[in-house]
Design an enzyme around this catalytic site. Structure first.
Site, short mmCIF file in Angstrom:
data_model
loop_
_atom_site.label_atom_id
_atom_site.label_comp_id
_atom_site.label_asym_id
_atom_site.label_seq_id
_atom_site.Cartn_x
_atom_site.Cartn_y
_atom_site.Cartn_z
N ASP A 75 -4.46 12.27 3.65
CA ASP A 75 -4.44 11.49 5.10
C ASP A 75 -3.17 11.98 5.65
OD1 ASP A 75 -3.06 10.06 2.82
OD2 ASP A 75 -4.00 8.20 3.28
N GLU A 134 -4.77 4.80 8.35
CA GLU A 134 -4.39 3.69 8.47
C GLU A 134 -5.14 2.71 9.60
OE1 GLU A 134 -1.96 2.46 6.78
OE2 GLU A 134 -0.88 4.11 5.91
#
Length: 386
Positions: A75, A134
């Protein structure tokens, strides 16, 4: 570029740390990653961008004798946190920080990719540099856009998350669920406002909201098996405008956590029942909404994870720690619900801090160790021809 040195990897991590970007806005991060990857040996590499997800990157490495395609995901987004580490390479983007360690995640992924650009693997490899972990569930978005069709579809998928409470470079994992699934919950209660001196002429939603919150506390304590566990947290409550006016509306916002999708669905059902009961009891309108998106439980594939743990335990370069499940969320759970795979921890040894904290300061010695362990595992996996 030849093999990245430890010093180069640290420079990469520090650059990424200085310039964090929020979900779906990782444009400079994308450009830096792309430019870095383009300096690698391109002989067996193919780089792919996604027009509808412009900050994402996919890299395909052609295997020399492929029997499968192995995926690795990292990520790339940061958090809306103001950094307080005092580091000389602290965030230069005000109010944004890599407080979850994605700068370390990306650096490790680049190190692994760089290794295999110089040492052609037997099996095909697909690296996914994913935006919006997130928030906005970038993994789910990419999957639904067809990012993993054709040769880009891994047969198995791996990914890591840093852990400040494990030794630097240690690998942590477990069979079954690693991270909980998460679901956002919003509750709107609608009654009737009125003068504080005449409650009989109004319908007070502060009282109704308090009753709702109180009843919800019994879900975990009385409706959930204590061995399985779950979490409901309401972190925000808005009601009223002034002290002498009865509030006709209230809004409650919170989150649900569960180690299995079945548990999340059970908690959701109980919340709906309580909402209906409060609506009847208080003559109010109670609207409850849920949003899980791609944040499913991270449920590791049993067969692949067994292999991964067996390897980590016997690999002389790897310090393995068997970990407990965590109630933190991760949208890699969505990808693992579609593609079998394993998520694991990388220790970064910052026990005085925690993930999402403004003081998070991972030990950089974890980077080279993590790369070494992951490269070793992927090479070991390619020796298995089944």
């Amino acid at each position: 570029m030849a093999q990245l040195t430890t010093e180069q990897l640290i420079d990469i991590r520090r650059h990424l740390h200085e310039y964090p970007e929020l979900a779906m806005h990782e444009f400079k991060t994308h450009d830096f990653l792309l430019n870095t990857i383009q300096t690698f040996n391109q002989q067996n590499l193919e780089i792919r961008e996604l027009p509808d997800l412009p900050t994402a990157l996919l890299v395909y490495i052609q295997g020399s004798d492929p029997k499968r395609t192995i995926g690795y995901r990292t990520d790339i987004d940061a958090l809306p946190v103001t950094e307080e580490t005092g580091l000389p390479f602290s965030s230069k983007n005000t109010g944004i920080m890599h407080a979850c360690g994605h700068d370390v995640h990306m650096t490790v992924a680049l190190g692994v990719l760089n290794w295999f650009s110089e040492h052609q693997p037997k099996d095909n490899l697909v690296f996914f540099f994913q935006p919006a972990e997130e928030s906005e569930n970038g993994g789910k978005v990419a999957y639904e856009q067809g990012a993993f069709k054709g040769k880009w579809l891994p047969d198995e998928f791996y990914g890591l998350h840093d852990n400040p409470h494990l030794p630097a470079g240690a690998i942590g994992c477990r069979m079954g669920t690693l991270f909980a699934g998460t679901t956002e919950v919003n509750v709107d209660l609608i009654g009737k406002s009125g003068h504080a001196a005449y409650p009989q002429a109004a319908n007070d939603m502060v009282v109704a909201a308090a009753e709702f919150i109180g009843q919800v506390q019994t879900i975990i304590s009385r409706s959930v098996d204590p061995i399985e566990g779950g979490v409901i947290t309401f972190g925000k409550l808005d009601a009223g405008t002034i002290r002498n006016v009865i509030a006709g509306q209230a809004r409650i916002e919170g989150t649900i956590r569960g180690l299995t999708q079945k548990m999340i669905e059970h908690i959701v059902a109980r919340l709906k029942q309580i909402a209906n009961g409060v609506a009847i009891s208080y003559g109010a309108q109670v609207n409850i909404q849920f949003n899980q998106g791609g944040y499913l439980p991270v449920e590791n594939n049993l067969a692949l994870t067994k292999r991964f743990i067996e390897f980590a335990k016997q690999d002389p370069a790897t310090e393995f720690v068997e970990t407990e499940p965590a109630m933190t969320g991760e949208d890699f759970g969505y990808l693992l619900s579609k593609i079998p795979g394993t998520m694991f921890w990388l220790g970064v040894d910052d026990p005085k801090s925690q993930l999402h904290a403004s003081t998070l300061n991972p030990k950089e010695s974890s980077i080279a160790k993590g790369i070494h362990s992951i490269v070793d595992f992927l090479e070991y996996r390619q020796q298995e021809r089944n």
